[in-house]
Enzyme design. Sequence first.
Site, short mmCIF file in Angstrom:
data_model
loop_
_atom_site.label_atom_id
_atom_site.label_comp_id
_atom_site.label_asym_id
_atom_site.label_seq_id
_atom_site.Cartn_x
_atom_site.Cartn_y
_atom_site.Cartn_z
N PHE A 1 -5.61 5.42 -0.51
CA PHE A 1 -4.62 4.36 -0.51
C PHE A 1 -4.53 3.73 -1.91
CE2 PHE A 1 -5.68 4.52 3.97
CZ PHE A 1 -4.46 4.35 4.59
N PHE B 1 2.06 9.70 3.34
CA PHE B 1 2.32 9.62 4.79
C PHE B 1 2.83 8.24 5.21
CE2 PHE B 1 -2.23 8.72 4.22
CZ PHE B 1 -2.36 7.50 4.85
N ASP B 2 2.67 7.23 4.35
CA ASP B 2 3.19 5.89 4.68
C ASP B 2 3.18 5.04 3.41
OD1 ASP B 2 4.20 3.80 6.13
OD2 ASP B 2 2.30 3.22 7.04
N TYR C 1 -9.02 7.56 10.43
CA TYR C 1 -8.54 7.90 11.79
C TYR C 1 -9.41 8.93 12.48
CZ TYR C 1 -4.41 5.19 10.61
OH TYR C 1 -3.57 4.17 10.27
N ILE D 1 -7.68 0.03 10.09
CA ILE D 1 -8.80 0.95 9.95
C ILE D 1 -9.97 0.26 9.24
CG2 ILE D 1 -7.34 3.01 10.00
CD1 ILE D 1 -7.61 3.17 6.96
N TYR E 1 0.84 -1.19 0.00
CA TYR E 1 0.00 0.00 0.00
C TYR E 1 0.88 1.24 0.00
CZ TYR E 1 1.12 0.70 4.95
OH TYR E 1 1.79 0.93 6.13
#
Length: 440
Positions: free
Chosen positions: A114, A51-52, A97, A71, A41
């Site tokens: 994502f 962010f990731d 979140y 999540i 991902y």
Amino acid sequence: MTATELQKIDISGDGGVQKEILKEGNGDETACIGCIVSLHYTGRLTDGSVFDSSVDRGEPFEFELGKGSVIKAFDLGVATMKLGEKCYLTCAPNYAYGAAGSPPSIPPNSTLIFELEMLGWKGKDISPEQDKSIEYYVLEKSDKRRSPKDGSSVKVHITGKYDGNVYEDREVQFVFGEGSDADILDGVEIAVGKMVIGEVAKIKIKPIYAFGIKGCPERNIPPNATVEYTIKLIDCEKGLEDWKLSDNERLEQAKIYKEKGTTYFKKQDYPLAIKMYKKCVSFLENNSDNESNKVKVAAISNQVLCYQKTNQEHAGKQACNEVLELEPRNIKILYRRGQCNLAINECEEALSDFQHVMQLDPSNKAAQNQILLCKRKIKEANDKEKKIYANMFSKLAANDKQQEPEDEPDILAKCGEWTDEDTKREVDRAFERDNNIVMI
């Protein structure tokens, strides 16, 4: 085609989780609840900032699907993906979140995007040894809570397949813990024990918990075959709650299982008989009265017979030891332990057991015969050992005579005349010669 041009699929039903397929996956299967999924991902905010990313780390992300460990959007979206599929997953804050965000990289009330790639999935490992010999996939969840317990009646519908062909499709009722009496595979019964009423599961069973090395010719299943079952748990009784039973109630339950064991023993179903005798003993773990001990001794003694019938002498010996802890002068069990020791070539221990029997019962002719047999086997083993050592020493002596020169120089005496290199070479030569002799 850009992300804005892709068709959006509303997965959550309220627009909170939307999927856009970038690359179609293979086949029709998707991961089930409880599967361990593996994917890559990359997570972005709506401004495009990353962010990731598991891709950047070079390590796939794994999690158990449907258990709330990620999540909400992940649990919902990943469950729709096929093998090899790539997609965008747009997640509203209440599916990500929320109002808190995940500082410092994800601000409060953030919509996340994502990019996902489904690499694969595997079932939950429910095998007793955790060796992946039984993989479990939930096809349909249930809000019921009751699961089978030993001794409770269960009703299931099972469909067995091998290589895509159905070889078994039936509804069956049986006593949980005694499934083999209803021709239920061990792997199927283990899976049923993990289910709740109304649940539907798929399991993959390796040979050890299916048809083993023999296969099942009448069902066209070859040796060492992995089979697949779909199971629905229709109903099950509540079953006993052992911890609520009094000592007398546990004794009565133990007697019931002892009788069941004897019934299966007479049917020559020794594995199931052993299981029932063990269940009998388990009910009496905390009972210490004379009657309970007698029932326990009888159940374990019968286990020994079953082990001997199935050539499991090591297990039989251990069961004998359990009886002798309760009754050290039990002649029958001493004799049977001697038989087990003899079968596994522990002749000295076997001799000791039969001699102990003779001390307690000097007229026991069977033990007398076994003592003679033990002594003969011990003598044969000793004679064989002597012959082996005699041959070995003969070879060592012959090799020593062949390799050693008649006038071998005294290494230490000559050290004063040699250079360091001469000394090292001669010592190494002697070491190699000695080492060769030792290794023969």
